[in-house]
Design a protein around this motif. Structure first.
Motif, PDB file in Angstrom:
ATOM      1  N   GLU A 172       2.500  -7.045  -9.977  1.00  0.00           N
ATOM      2  CA  GLU A 172       1.095  -6.833 -10.337  1.00  0.00           C
ATOM      3  C   GLU A 172       0.349  -6.123  -9.213  1.00  0.00           C
ATOM      4  O   GLU A 172      -0.480  -5.248  -9.470  1.00  0.00           O
ATOM      5  N   MET A 173       0.622  -6.481  -7.969  1.00  0.00           N
ATOM      6  CA  MET A 173      -0.016  -5.792  -6.843  1.00  0.00           C
ATOM      7  C   MET A 173       0.383  -4.320  -6.800  1.00  0.00           C
ATOM      8  O   MET A 173      -0.434  -3.439  -6.492  1.00  0.00           O
ATOM      9  N   LEU A 174       1.654  -4.042  -7.085  1.00  0.00           N
ATOM     10  CA  LEU A 174       2.161  -2.672  -7.030  1.00  0.00           C
ATOM     11  C   LEU A 174       1.733  -1.839  -8.230  1.00  0.00           C
ATOM     12  O   LEU A 174       1.783  -0.606  -8.180  1.00  0.00           O
ATOM     13  N   GLY A 175       1.349  -2.498  -9.311  1.00  0.00           N
ATOM     14  CA  GLY A 175       1.126  -1.786 -10.558  1.00  0.00           C
ATOM     15  C   GLY A 175       2.435  -1.299 -11.155  1.00  0.00           C
ATOM     16  O   GLY A 175       2.481  -0.281 -11.855  1.00  0.00           O
ATOM     17  N   ALA A 176       3.522  -2.041 -10.884  1.00  0.00           N
ATOM     18  CA  ALA A 176       4.864  -1.654 -11.312  1.00  0.00           C
ATOM     19  C   ALA A 176       5.356  -2.572 -12.420  1.00  0.00           C
ATOM     20  O   ALA A 176       5.041  -3.771 -12.439  1.00  0.00           O
ATOM     21  N   ASP A 177       6.153  -2.024 -13.332  1.00  0.00           N
ATOM     22  CA  ASP A 177       6.769  -2.837 -14.373  1.00  0.00           C
ATOM     23  C   ASP A 177       7.957  -3.594 -13.791  1.00  0.00           C
ATOM     24  O   ASP A 177       8.787  -3.006 -13.085  1.00  0.00           O
ATOM     25  N   ASP A 189       0.832  -1.213   0.000  1.00  0.00           N
ATOM     26  CA  ASP A 189       0.000   0.000   0.000  1.00  0.00           C
ATOM     27  C   ASP A 189       0.867   1.263   0.000  1.00  0.00           C
ATOM     28  O   ASP A 189       0.574   2.235  -0.705  1.00  0.00           O
ATOM     29  N   ALA A 190       1.923   1.264   0.810  1.00  0.00           N
ATOM     30  CA  ALA A 190       2.783   2.443   0.895  1.00  0.00           C
ATOM     31  C   ALA A 190       3.477   2.718  -0.434  1.00  0.00           C
ATOM     32  O   ALA A 190       3.618   3.882  -0.849  1.00  0.00           O
ATOM     33  N   LEU A 191       3.904   1.681  -1.125  1.00  0.00           N
ATOM     34  CA  LEU A 191       4.589   1.877  -2.399  1.00  0.00           C
ATOM     35  C   LEU A 191       3.616   2.259  -3.510  1.00  0.00           C
ATOM     36  O   LEU A 191       3.960   3.034  -4.408  1.00  0.00           O
ATOM     37  N   ILE A 242       4.942   3.704  -7.519  1.00  0.00           N
ATOM     38  CA  ILE A 242       6.174   3.026  -7.902  1.00  0.00           C
ATOM     39  C   ILE A 242       6.058   2.527  -9.352  1.00  0.00           C
ATOM     40  O   ILE A 242       5.168   1.751  -9.676  1.00  0.00           O
ATOM     41  N   PRO A 243       6.942   2.982 -10.252  1.00  0.00           N
ATOM     42  CA  PRO A 243       6.762   2.655 -11.669  1.00  0.00           C
ATOM     43  C   PRO A 243       7.410   1.346 -12.094  1.00  0.00           C
ATOM     44  O   PRO A 243       6.973   0.712 -13.050  1.00  0.00           O
TER      45      PRO A 243
END
Length: 538
Positions: free
Chosen positions: A148-153, A88-90, A95-96
């Motif tokens: 995937e949880m972070l929405g980060a590549d 959640d914090a990231l 976070i990309p």
């Protein structure tokens, strides 16, 4: 680095009471209390990629285990073993991308050891970091689930040092191929039917050091070979990043650039076999034998640290100049995939775990770096701070006893700068900037950068002066400013930091020290502070 030590859990350091002496230092004579920043709001420059705000997670200390990964049976709230509050914090700082599994660990890592049932995965010794046993419970599927949880590549660093071309080629196939190929079938057998998208692929890490102790001529040939077999499958197109230079090794950069051939002949031609080079640079107040304390430091060490952080401007300029000789159209990217502060570990912690506290000084090191990255947005396509949780200049610290999570001052700089993501850089012309000499380098005591998106702009301002406040006149030209707001990150003490008992000693708050002026806005910058000013534009 990475020598075995007493194996003890890293603790969050208590808040010290630090006395800061005033050493002798060279200060330029300041003729005016005001610095002017001229910004043409109607002249946008290159886009600041959101990937400049990337992160790095290595199998090192408590970054993965106890940081991201707590396991599905943990009392700490988690989703499929991944710690929920960390995720959640990231997500809150958008976070990309996330680089994994290393670092030095990457060139000892064999990906097949980290797939399949966790209780059947082989164990290994993490000889680089703490000489501890790695059980491989966090592997490819867990990392991709995290992204995937972070929405980060995902940015995966492949093993060139101790791996094989076939091993890397099959890992790419396992991750990204969608038909019934052997590796795609193996992925499905391990529970993932659809392939993942993996945009960023690292060809080794620190090949000049822990990644093989190679000469650049040897690595250059290997990078071309490994890149050839790290193939694009289906709709997944890899952006391949060759392990680049350490600090000021311009010969390394030049040799890799020569391997591209004639990039100037056809500006439209694709770049192959890889698309970018990396650069690593760490900031400390001492040397590799004694890097300095994270929290107990003098004013002299404050300035030495920030002068060394400011060196990033010089490194980017010089590496870019070398690259320009071979790539005048700037098609090859520069990726600073390891940067940040590196201090002596906190007392009582495993020296191989690289656990350190994070103060207001670290936050300003980050802000100075971002100003440099923004200024070189036409060449710098991605950066990755080292590291995300519990290691080096972390965003987040977790307490192994209480389970408490602490957001560091550096985290707040990332959050305050989210408005720069994928925005167009604006040149900032500074006048009447006070300077001093530290570590043999001239350090400007005001640092700034700006960007615009549509009808908004964001200006970042850092006052690096440990003792004196400063007023910055924002001379805003080209567009009409119809509204503004500001936030400030600061603290009374230079060594201020956050702990579970005092989690908000260094946290952003609204800043009321902004006033209209004939030429734009006047902004008060207290000593050792970081301020962002958001503008609404007509």
């Amino acid at each position: 680095m990475g020598q075995p030590g007493a194996r003890r859990d890293a603790r969050l350091a208590p808040h010290p009471v630090t006395d800061h002496p005033h050493p002798q230092k060279e200060r330029a004579t300041v003729s005016t209390p005001t610095t002017t920043a001229i910004i043409d709001l109607d002249l946008p420059g290159p886009t600041i990629s959101r990937h400049v705000y990337g992160h790095f997670a290595e199998h090192l200390g408590r970054c993965i285990y106890g940081g991201f990964w707590v396991g599905e049976d943990s009392d700490i709230p988690n989703e499929r073993g991944l710690r929920s509050d960390v995720v959640d914090a990231l997500r809150a700082i958008r976070i990309p991308n996330l680089r994994w599994p290393g670092g030095c660990f990457a060139d000892d890592y064999h990906w097949r050891d980290g797939i399949g049932p966790r209780d059947q995965r082989p164990r290994m010794v993490n000889s680089h970091w703490g000489d501890v046993v790695e059980d491989n419970s966090f592997g490819t599927h867990e990392f991709m689930d995290l992204c995937e949880m972070l929405g980060a590549d995902p940015y995966i660093s492949g093993n060139v040092g101790s791996g094989t071309v076939q091993e890397m080629s099959e890992w790419v196939e396992y991750l990204t191929r969608g038909d019934d190929s052997p590796m795609a079938a193996l992925r499905r057998a391990n529970g993932r039917y659809e392939p993942w998208k993996v945009p960023f692929w690292g060809l080794g890490n620190e090949a000049w050091g822990c990644g093989g102790n190679m000469r650049v001529e040897t690595f250059s040939a290997l990078a071309r070979q490994y890149a050839t077999y790290a193939r694009n499958h289906g709709g997944n197109e890899l952006y391949r990043i060759a392990a680049g230079a350490d600090t000021a090794d311009y010969h390394w950069t030049e040799t890799l650039m020569r391997s591209f051939g004639d990039l100037a002949a056809d500006p439209a031609a694709p770049v192959a076999p890889f698309q970018a080079l990396s650069l690593h640079y760490y900031t400390m107040s001492g040397d590799w034998a004694d890097k300095g304390s994270a929290t107990e430091f003098t004013v002299d060490e404050w300035y030495t640290t920030l002068a060394r952080a400011h060196r990033m401007h010089e490194l980017l300029t010089r590496h870019s100049t070398v690259m320009d000789r071979y790539d005048p159209h700037r098609k090859v990217g520069l990726v600073v995939d390891e940067w940040g502060t590196w201090w002596n570990v906190e007392p009582g912690t495993n020296p191989g775990f690289l656990y350190q506290q994070n103060t207001l000084r670290d936050a300003l090191v980050a802000s100075v770096h971002f100003d440099a990255f923004h200024a070189h947005a036409d060449r710098v396509v991605m950066t990755n701070i080292a590291q995300t949780v519990n290691v080096l200049q972390a965003m987040i610290l977790t307490d192994p006893d209480s389970g408490a999570l602490v957001l560091t001052p550096t985290y707040h700089v990332f959050e305050m700068n989210t408005g720069h993501h994928d925005a167009d850089a604006l040149a900032v012309h500074l006048r009447d900037v006070p300077t001093l000499t530290a570590a043999g380098r001239e350090l400007p005591l005001v640092s700034a950068s700006a960007s615009t998106t549509g009808d908004t702009a964001l200006i970042s301002l850092s006052n690096l002066d440990a003792e004196s406040g400063r007023t910055v006149l924002l001379d805003l030209r080209g567009r009409h400013v119809i509204g503004h707001s500001a936030r400030i990150l600061g603290a009374e003490g230079l060594g201020a930091h956050n702990t579970p008992d005092r989690p908000s000693d260094v946290a952003p708050r609204a800043h009321d020290g902004v006033r209209p002026s004939e030429r734009g806005l006047e902004v008060d910058l207290p000593a050792h502070s970081y301020v962002t000013v958001a503008l609404e534009l007509a």
